[in-house]
Scaffold this active site. Structure first.
Site, PDB file in Angstrom:
ATOM      1  N   ASN A 161       0.801  -1.236   0.000  1.00  0.00           N
ATOM      2  CA  ASN A 161       0.000   0.000   0.000  1.00  0.00           C
ATOM      3  C   ASN A 161       0.831   1.282   0.000  1.00  0.00           C
ATOM      4  O   ASN A 161       0.383   2.312  -0.493  1.00  0.00           O
ATOM      5  CB  ASN A 161      -1.007  -0.003   1.155  1.00  0.00           C
ATOM      6  CG  ASN A 161      -0.360  -0.225   2.511  1.00  0.00           C
ATOM      7  OD1 ASN A 161       0.769  -0.695   2.621  1.00  0.00           O
ATOM      8  ND2 ASN A 161      -1.095   0.101   3.558  1.00  0.00           N
ATOM      9  N   GLU A 260       4.896  -3.803  12.327  1.00  0.00           N
ATOM     10  CA  GLU A 260       3.793  -2.848  12.224  1.00  0.00           C
ATOM     11  C   GLU A 260       2.674  -3.588  11.541  1.00  0.00           C
ATOM     12  O   GLU A 260       2.748  -3.899  10.352  1.00  0.00           O
ATOM     13  CB  GLU A 260       4.242  -1.613  11.437  1.00  0.00           C
ATOM     14  CG  GLU A 260       3.293  -0.443  11.585  1.00  0.00           C
ATOM     15  CD  GLU A 260       2.258  -0.416  10.488  1.00  0.00           C
ATOM     16  OE1 GLU A 260       1.087  -0.768  10.788  1.00  0.00           O
ATOM     17  OE2 GLU A 260       2.601  -0.065   9.365  1.00  0.00           O
ATOM     18  N   CYS A 294      -3.174   1.157   7.170  1.00  0.00           N
ATOM     19  CA  CYS A 294      -3.394   0.638   8.522  1.00  0.00           C
ATOM     20  C   CYS A 294      -3.813   1.751   9.470  1.00  0.00           C
ATOM     21  O   CYS A 294      -4.401   1.494  10.516  1.00  0.00           O
ATOM     22  CB  CYS A 294      -2.138  -0.060   9.023  1.00  0.00           C
ATOM     23  SG  CYS A 294      -0.663   0.980   8.947  1.00  0.00           S
ATOM     24  N   GLU A 468       8.943   2.608  14.370  1.00  0.00           N
ATOM     25  CA  GLU A 468       9.704   3.036  13.200  1.00  0.00           C
ATOM     26  C   GLU A 468       9.664   4.549  13.117  1.00  0.00           C
ATOM     27  O   GLU A 468       8.660   5.175  13.443  1.00  0.00           O
ATOM     28  CB  GLU A 468       9.131   2.419  11.917  1.00  0.00           C
ATOM     29  CG  GLU A 468       9.280   0.903  11.868  1.00  0.00           C
ATOM     30  CD  GLU A 468       8.799   0.305  10.563  1.00  0.00           C
ATOM     31  OE1 GLU A 468       9.544  -0.487   9.965  1.00  0.00           O
ATOM     32  OE2 GLU A 468       7.670   0.635  10.146  1.00  0.00           O
TER      33      GLU A 468
END
Length: 487
Positions: A161, A260, A294, A468
């Site tokens: 994505n 993640e 997300c 991150e």
């Protein structure tokens, strides 16, 4: 599937694996198609790596690790800075590649390219700021010396994505810390990753530091790498279901992991919210990347006193968006990634409507070609609707009414995920109270955008492990070593 189309933009993108500094075919000669989700046409074919290719890539990483770890931090920093400059010079080219293979509109793709580049600029600055410590023990008899060292060969796995930004978000800190890498991008979007690898090579990254394996056989390729004992770090972005599988595989070698994973973001609009800001925030939090994020607002909880006005205003804004192939002028909503993604959205909307939800706009996919779904707003969504328990990953905004702060907090937290939440209120005390009590790793307070290279990105519960970006991003690729010395 229609006949193969190879736009001129594709000509400069490598189509092979990158192993030990050389572009090579898969060991069995196989290739896999890359499709344009707006048309179903095949853009090109790229190498389809085998488990043996994965092993070769990891061997190259292991062989390069010692020398790369010994490279001066400033040298690593300058490689990242050169790569940043090259990305910025090629924004339009990289955006076109991304739009063709992933679908997002060109304007949004350009935004992702500049966002992706910022991770290289950020971590180029962090590379020279890794420090340790030196102190006396409390009894004064010894010294405590603390060193920071690269964790070692790292396996980086990214989703489709955000095909460029997810690559730079992982590669940037790994390079800065002195780790070598095996990079496996998503099957649907390998071209952005291959273009990025070519840029890093041009920027002076030594052979073997970054190895790229594109494959349709991810499970076969990844599992032996994780179980083999040479991978010391796994960084994965993707679904919670796949993350759990990788965690089990990583356990054999006690591989350090950061993940993640999925999200189910609540978007809470209180009665005192600035509705202009709330609607604008909902458009960003819901419609970024066609909802295929997300961080996307998945459950919109709106106070009963403003729910009708909010719903009407959001529906009007959503209905104005132009749905078209991302390469067309004025396109604002591109296709979903594939037929499976489209089918999932259709089923979730049908389930909600079957339970009594009202369609304020959208609600039905147009005839093909392409995997398009219109921006959709649903009101009066029943609490039992499946879309409230899973990631929609599409341009659908379900609105749920609430009356009480404690009630909405309980409902918002009633999920296995905890990546991000959004809160809109003008009450400072409430803003701080709700932000503290939401079980998430990030909060958008009166804003629909949380992602920033300078901030720690990540979630709690089944939304992931580690962070991150930000100052902590490089920590995921560094180990502590304590050296005791007598005074």
């Amino acid at each position: 599937m229609t006949a193969t189309v190879v736009p001129s933009t594709m000509d400069s993108v490598p189509k092979k694996l990158l192993v030990a500094g050389a572009w090579t075919d898969a060991s069995d000669g196989r290739t896999m198609p890359v499709e344009n989700p707006a048309t179903g046409e095949v853009l090109c074919e790229v190498a389809d790596a085998t488990p043996e290719d994965g092993a070769r890539a990891l061997d190259a990483s292991v062989a390069a690790q010692r020398d790369w770890a010994a490279t001066a931090p400033r040298a690593r920093s300058e490689i990242l800075r050169r790569a940043y400059d090259l990305i910025i010079e090629r924004v339009d080219e990289l955006a076109t590649i991304m739009t063709l293979e992933m679908g997002k509109p060109l304007a949004e793709a350009r935004g992702e390219v500049t966002y992706a580049a910022e991770f290289f600029r950020w971590f180029s600055e962090e590379a020279v700021r890794v420090d340790g410590g030196f102190s006396a023990t409390p009894d004064g008899k010894n010294h405590v010396m603390v060193l920071r060292q690269p964790v070692g060969p790292s396996l980086l796995i990214t989703p489709w994505n955000f095909p460029l930004a997810m690559g730079t978000r992982k590669i940037g800190p790994a390079v800065a810390a002195g780790c070598t890498m095996v990079f496996k991008p998503a099957q649907q979007t390998p071209l952005s990753a291959l273009a990025l690898a070519a840029i890093l090579t041009e920027a002076g990254l030594p052979n073997g530091v970054l190895n790229v394996i594109t494959t349709s056989r991810a499970g076969e390729v990844v599992e032996p790498l994780l179980r083999g004992g040479n991978v010391r770090k796994l960084s994965f972005t993707g679904s919670t279901a796949v993350g759990k599988i990788l965690l089990a595989q990583a356990a054999d070698g006690v591989v350090r992991t950061s993940m993640e994973l999925g999200g189910n973001a609540p978007f809470i609009v209180f009665s005192d919210a600035d509705l202009d800001a709330a609607v604008a925030g909902a458009m960003v939090a819901k419609m970024r990347n066609m909802g295929e994020a997300c961080t996307a607002a998945n459950r919109l909880y709106v106070h009963s006193s403003v729910v009708e006005e909010f719903g009407a205003r959001l529906a009007a804004k959503m209905a104005e968006l132009r749905v078209a192939p991302g390469t067309e002028d004025g396109a604002q909503v591109g296709p979903l990634i594939d037929s499976a993604g489209l089918s999932k959205v259709e089923q979730l909307v049908a389930d909600a409507v079957g339970r009594g939800a009202r369609v304020l706009t959208g609600g039905a996919a147009p005839d093909g070609p392409g995997h398009f779904y219109p921006p959709t707003v649903l009101a009066d969504v029943d609490s039992g609707s499946e879309m409230l328990r899973t990631e929609i990953f599409g341009p659908v905004a379900p609105i749920i009414t609430f009356d009480d702060e404690d009630e909405v907090l309980r409902t918002a937290n009633d999920t296995d995920w905890g990546l991000v939440g959004y809160v809109f209120t003008r009450d400072l005390a409430r803003a701080l109270r709700v932000s503290e009590n939401l079980e998430v790793g990030m909060v958008g307070l009166n804003t629909g955008l949380v992602s920033n290279p300078a901030a720690p990105f990540g979630g709690v519960k089944q939304s992931g492990l580690g962070r991150e970006g930000g100052r902590v991003g490089i920590e995921e690729f560094l180990e502590y070593k304590y050296v005791a010395t007598p005074r």
